[in-house]
Motif scaffolding. Structure first.
Motif, PDB file in Angstrom:
ATOM      1  N   GLU A 231       0.043   4.145  -8.041  1.00 38.53           N
ATOM      2  CA  GLU A 231       0.275   5.516  -8.479  1.00 38.53           C
ATOM      3  C   GLU A 231      -0.057   5.700  -9.952  1.00 38.53           C
ATOM      4  OE1 GLU A 231       2.391   3.308  -7.543  1.00 38.53           O
ATOM      5  OE2 GLU A 231       4.098   3.211  -8.911  1.00 38.53           O
ATOM      6  N   ARG A 232      -0.296   4.607 -10.686  1.00 35.07           N
ATOM      7  CA  ARG A 232      -0.630   4.732 -12.103  1.00 35.07           C
ATOM      8  C   ARG A 232      -2.126   4.596 -12.374  1.00 35.07           C
ATOM      9  NH1 ARG A 232       3.979   1.988 -11.769  1.00 35.07           N
ATOM     10  NH2 ARG A 232       2.887  -0.006 -11.775  1.00 35.07           N
ATOM     11  N   THR A 233      -2.901   4.256 -11.355  1.00 33.63           N
ATOM     12  CA  THR A 233      -4.354   4.158 -11.541  1.00 33.63           C
ATOM     13  C   THR A 233      -4.901   5.540 -11.909  1.00 33.63           C
ATOM     14  OG1 THR A 233      -4.404   2.447  -9.835  1.00 33.63           O
ATOM     15  CG2 THR A 233      -6.510   3.484 -10.412  1.00 33.63           C
ATOM     16  N   PRO A 234      -5.729   5.615 -12.970  1.00 34.69           N
ATOM     17  CA  PRO A 234      -6.160   6.937 -13.455  1.00 34.69           C
ATOM     18  C   PRO A 234      -6.763   7.842 -12.373  1.00 34.69           C
ATOM     19  CG  PRO A 234      -6.705   5.277 -15.078  1.00 34.69           C
ATOM     20  CD  PRO A 234      -6.150   4.536 -13.886  1.00 34.69           C
ATOM     21  N   ARG A 235      -7.557   7.298 -11.449  1.00 39.35           N
ATOM     22  CA  ARG A 235      -8.145   8.184 -10.436  1.00 39.35           C
ATOM     23  C   ARG A 235      -7.079   8.747  -9.500  1.00 39.35           C
ATOM     24  NH1 ARG A 235     -12.638   4.905  -9.432  1.00 39.35           N
ATOM     25  NH2 ARG A 235     -12.416   5.009  -7.174  1.00 39.35           N
ATOM     26  N   VAL A 236      -6.030   7.966  -9.247  1.00 39.42           N
ATOM     27  CA  VAL A 236      -4.921   8.462  -8.413  1.00 39.42           C
ATOM     28  C   VAL A 236      -4.117   9.516  -9.183  1.00 39.42           C
ATOM     29  CG1 VAL A 236      -2.795   7.825  -7.202  1.00 39.42           C
ATOM     30  CG2 VAL A 236      -4.814   6.323  -7.086  1.00 39.42           C
ATOM     31  N   VAL A 237      -3.908   9.238 -10.468  1.00 39.91           N
ATOM     32  CA  VAL A 237      -3.190  10.203 -11.307  1.00 39.91           C
ATOM     33  C   VAL A 237      -3.953  11.533 -11.321  1.00 39.91           C
ATOM     34  CG1 VAL A 237      -2.455  10.741 -13.658  1.00 39.91           C
ATOM     35  CG2 VAL A 237      -2.104   8.430 -12.723  1.00 39.91           C
ATOM     36  N   ALA A 238      -5.272  11.450 -11.488  1.00 41.79           N
ATOM     37  CA  ALA A 238      -6.092  12.678 -11.509  1.00 41.79           C
ATOM     38  C   ALA A 238      -5.989  13.407 -10.175  1.00 41.79           C
ATOM     39  CB  ALA A 238      -7.550  12.321 -11.824  1.00 41.79           C
ATOM     40  N   ALA A 239      -6.042  12.652  -9.084  1.00 41.96           N
ATOM     41  CA  ALA A 239      -5.972  13.287  -7.759  1.00 41.96           C
ATOM     42  C   ALA A 239      -4.607  13.930  -7.525  1.00 41.96           C
ATOM     43  CB  ALA A 239      -6.274  12.256  -6.663  1.00 41.96           C
ATOM     44  N   ARG A 240      -3.558  13.302  -8.100  1.00 45.75           N
ATOM     45  CA  ARG A 240      -2.225  13.860  -7.878  1.00 45.75           C
ATOM     46  C   ARG A 240      -2.098  15.258  -8.486  1.00 45.75           C
ATOM     47  NH1 ARG A 240       0.894   9.516  -9.005  1.00 45.75           N
ATOM     48  NH2 ARG A 240       1.418  10.248 -11.088  1.00 45.75           N
ATOM     49  N   HIS A 241      -2.866  15.546  -9.525  1.00 45.09           N
ATOM     50  CA  HIS A 241      -2.861  16.909 -10.078  1.00 45.09           C
ATOM     51  C   HIS A 241      -3.280  17.935  -9.027  1.00 45.09           C
ATOM     52  CE1 HIS A 241      -3.389  15.104 -14.357  1.00 45.09           C
ATOM     53  NE2 HIS A 241      -2.114  15.280 -14.047  1.00 45.09           N
TER      54      HIS A 241
ATOM     55  N   ALA B 199       1.797   8.201  -0.961  1.00 42.55           N
ATOM     56  CA  ALA B 199       2.916   9.150  -0.856  1.00 42.55           C
ATOM     57  C   ALA B 199       2.841  10.180  -1.974  1.00 42.55           C
ATOM     58  CB  ALA B 199       4.244   8.405  -0.900  1.00 42.55           C
ATOM     59  N   GLY B 200       2.399   9.750  -3.152  1.00 42.23           N
ATOM     60  CA  GLY B 200       2.294  10.679  -4.279  1.00 42.23           C
ATOM     61  C   GLY B 200       1.193  11.709  -4.102  1.00 42.23           C
ATOM     62  N   LEU B 201       0.237  11.421  -3.224  1.00 41.18           N
ATOM     63  CA  LEU B 201      -0.862  12.356  -2.963  1.00 41.18           C
ATOM     64  C   LEU B 201      -0.567  13.242  -1.762  1.00 41.18           C
ATOM     65  CD1 LEU B 201      -3.922   9.955  -3.461  1.00 41.18           C
ATOM     66  CD2 LEU B 201      -2.970  11.608  -5.077  1.00 41.18           C
ATOM     67  N   SER B 202       0.594  13.035  -1.168  1.00 39.43           N
ATOM     68  CA  SER B 202       0.905  13.716   0.087  1.00 39.43           C
ATOM     69  C   SER B 202       1.871  14.863  -0.146  1.00 39.43           C
ATOM     70  CB  SER B 202       1.548  12.714   1.051  1.00 39.43           C
ATOM     71  OG  SER B 202       1.993  13.374   2.202  1.00 39.43           O
ATOM     72  N   GLU B 203       1.716  15.924   0.644  1.00 39.63           N
ATOM     73  CA  GLU B 203       2.704  17.000   0.594  1.00 39.63           C
ATOM     74  C   GLU B 203       3.554  16.984   1.857  1.00 39.63           C
ATOM     75  OE1 GLU B 203       1.266  20.834  -0.992  1.00 39.63           O
ATOM     76  OE2 GLU B 203      -0.626  19.794  -1.283  1.00 39.63           O
ATOM     77  N   THR B 204       3.469  15.921   2.637  1.00 41.37           N
ATOM     78  CA  THR B 204       4.236  15.877   3.875  1.00 41.37           C
ATOM     79  C   THR B 204       5.385  14.892   3.753  1.00 41.37           C
ATOM     80  OG1 THR B 204       2.888  14.111   4.780  1.00 41.37           O
ATOM     81  CG2 THR B 204       2.183  16.354   5.243  1.00 41.37           C
ATOM     82  N   VAL B 205       6.344  15.027   4.638  1.00 44.64           N
ATOM     83  CA  VAL B 205       7.488  14.133   4.643  1.00 44.64           C
ATOM     84  C   VAL B 205       7.059  12.735   5.081  1.00 44.64           C
ATOM     85  CG1 VAL B 205       9.792  13.766   5.605  1.00 44.64           C
ATOM     86  CG2 VAL B 205       9.002  16.082   5.139  1.00 44.64           C
ATOM     87  N   THR B 206       6.126  12.677   6.026  1.00 36.67           N
ATOM     88  CA  THR B 206       5.612  11.384   6.463  1.00 36.67           C
ATOM     89  C   THR B 206       4.138  11.279   6.081  1.00 36.67           C
ATOM     90  OG1 THR B 206       5.219  12.425   8.594  1.00 36.67           O
ATOM     91  CG2 THR B 206       7.177  11.047   8.402  1.00 36.67           C
ATOM     92  N   PRO B 207       3.872  10.693   4.886  1.00 39.42           N
ATOM     93  CA  PRO B 207       2.486  10.605   4.404  1.00 39.42           C
ATOM     94  C   PRO B 207       1.602   9.900   5.430  1.00 39.42           C
ATOM     95  CG  PRO B 207       4.033   9.953   2.689  1.00 39.42           C
ATOM     96  CD  PRO B 207       4.827  10.080   3.955  1.00 39.42           C
ATOM     97  N   GLN B 208       0.367  10.375   5.540  1.00 39.08           N
ATOM     98  CA  GLN B 208      -0.549   9.858   6.546  1.00 39.08           C
ATOM     99  C   GLN B 208      -1.353   8.663   6.037  1.00 39.08           C
ATOM    100  OE1 GLN B 208      -1.457  12.399   9.490  1.00 39.08           O
ATOM    101  NE2 GLN B 208       0.679  12.781   8.984  1.00 39.08           N
TER     102      GLN B 208
END
Lengths: 280, 280
Positions: free
Chosen positions: B17-27, B94-103
């Motif tokens: 969750e701290r990798t820059p590309r993941v951080v960018a995607a989480r935005h 999970a940080g990129l997901s808006e669902t209760v059960t991330p896919q």
């Protein structure tokens, strides 16, 4: 009945989550408890209003002081109806709620299903049968749609969700109290009762050869019909489809794979309602 | 492009969750981030499959090792399409997901809206306009229904929810990628564009004098139509209803007060589709 003096209980402390009547009511948040008591919980202003319009079937109203202030009209209607009203704490109300944001207003009601023969009495023309529908929100929305389309009954068949599930009650927005509801675990019994009532059994099936729009234009939807809808995920079993009188699909004109249950039911039930009413 | 060697990264540690590309995607899980980047996240096997069918618009696929095993076909399709594939930890997914059960499977895609003039190009016959629809699940379901009914476009107007909201994407079950989507905060601009495209603007309004079934039987639904649907709670503002070409209500034959947005839209859009197709 002089409900008024008894009802307001202004000096009495609110019931807590440990008060025996609240504990008993909390059992109704589970299917087993509902089946055992033949009662269920209708939560929120809309459901309580509709329940109160069903004379003699509401046994008790639990309300928080905040909800009582917001819903003075409903409290007065309950008093007029001679319904026992009990003030409960916020925590007690939350324990009786199946929603994330409890409404603070919960009525204990008789369960709604009637015997199949009663629900299908009176020469029905349009009926919705749910078979193996497991999502309570979808089931409740179909009850609402069936009510709107003027259906004569909704039947919960086979392993379909309990109509008294809190999410189903909420999604029906009161329609659960508007039209006859029946249920039976035995789908064959349901189909036999529909046939005995003069209904043509039509499977709603995405793979059917017959297309609803063509049927509508051909006058093939005018006769008394029981639409049979299957689960969201799997539709109807092949054996069921082939045992019914015919099957129809909602035509898909674009790229979507399918419709969801509630929107498909809306299109099917309104197509029948329009055809039937155009020839009356 | 030799995506294969690059893609599998079997020896590299999964992104966290701290990798820059993941951080960018989480935005991109927030509207502001999506608007800024003109990209959004499509989550789950169905949405990712539909996104990959949209060549050149998928920029990256984040996948957990468990999801990669479950969806080998999709991973291969992404490799074939030259899409960058990055393994992520469960927590990052999970940080990129808006669902209760991330896919465990999330694609970074270009946003879908096209300019109004493009979405309404090509002599449209059936269009759905959402005005002030705030529930993303409802909006996504209407996109699915519009796609199924063969509509030519869906327009998100005024304060309507972002079509890229995770719940909207999920409820559309891929239909967001199937037909032209446009959006404009300026409802008058949307109405003018619809009129310029030769569409009759019809307000779906529970209080309308004209009834959909009567209109259907009278041949009053055959012309090219843009249906305008308002919010779940409040419907369309009176000023909007009176500014459109006409308004129609879905008839309520039973005791229900109304239909919900998605079921009402299904009945309206299919009524138009049937009428239009019957005269072609």
């Amino acid at each position: 009945m002089s409900g008024n003096s008894r009802a307001r209980r202004p000096e009495a402390a609110p019931f807590t989550e440990r008060t025996p009547r609240v504990v008993a009511a909390r059992h109704l948040t589970r299917r087993q408890g509902r089946d055992r008591a033949d009662r269920f919980l209708a939560e929120g202003a809309q459901a309580v209003r509709e329940a109160l319009a069903w004379p003699g079937h509401v046994h008790e109203l639990f309300v928080t002081s905040a909800a009582a202030e917001r819903n003075a009209d409903l409290i007065n209607a309950a008093i007029d109806a001679g319904v026992r009203i009990s003030e409960v704490s916020e925590k007690a109300a939350a324990g009786l709620s199946e929603t994330v944001t409890p409404q603070g207003l919960v009525a204990v009601c008789d369960t709604v299903p009637q015997p199949l023969a009663v629900a299908l009495g009176g020469a029905p023309r349009l009926v919705a049968v749910l078979l193996g529908v497991t999502d309570p929100g979808n089931a409740g929305t179909v009850v609402r749609v069936a009510d709107a389309a003027g259906a004569d009954a909704v039947i919960f068949a086979g392993d379909t969700v309990d109509p008294h599930n809190g999410k189903c009650v909420r999604a029906s927005t009161g329609s659960l109290f508007h039209l006859p509801i029946a249920r039976s675990r035995d789908a064959d019994e349901v189909f036999a009762a529909c046939r005995a009532a003069g209904l043509r059994l039509v499977a709603a099936d995405g793979y059917a050869e017959h297309d609803l729009d063509a049927a509508s234009l051909n006058g093939d939807l005018e006769q008394p019909t029981a639409w049979v809808f299957g689960s969201e995920a799997h539709g109807l079993p092949d054996a069921v489809v082939s045992s019914l009188d015919t099957s129809m699909r909602v035509p898909i004109y674009g790229g979507a794979e399918s419709l969801n249950l509630a929107t498909a039911a809306a299109v099917c039930l309104y197509a029948s309602a329009r055809s039937q009413r155009s020839v009356r």
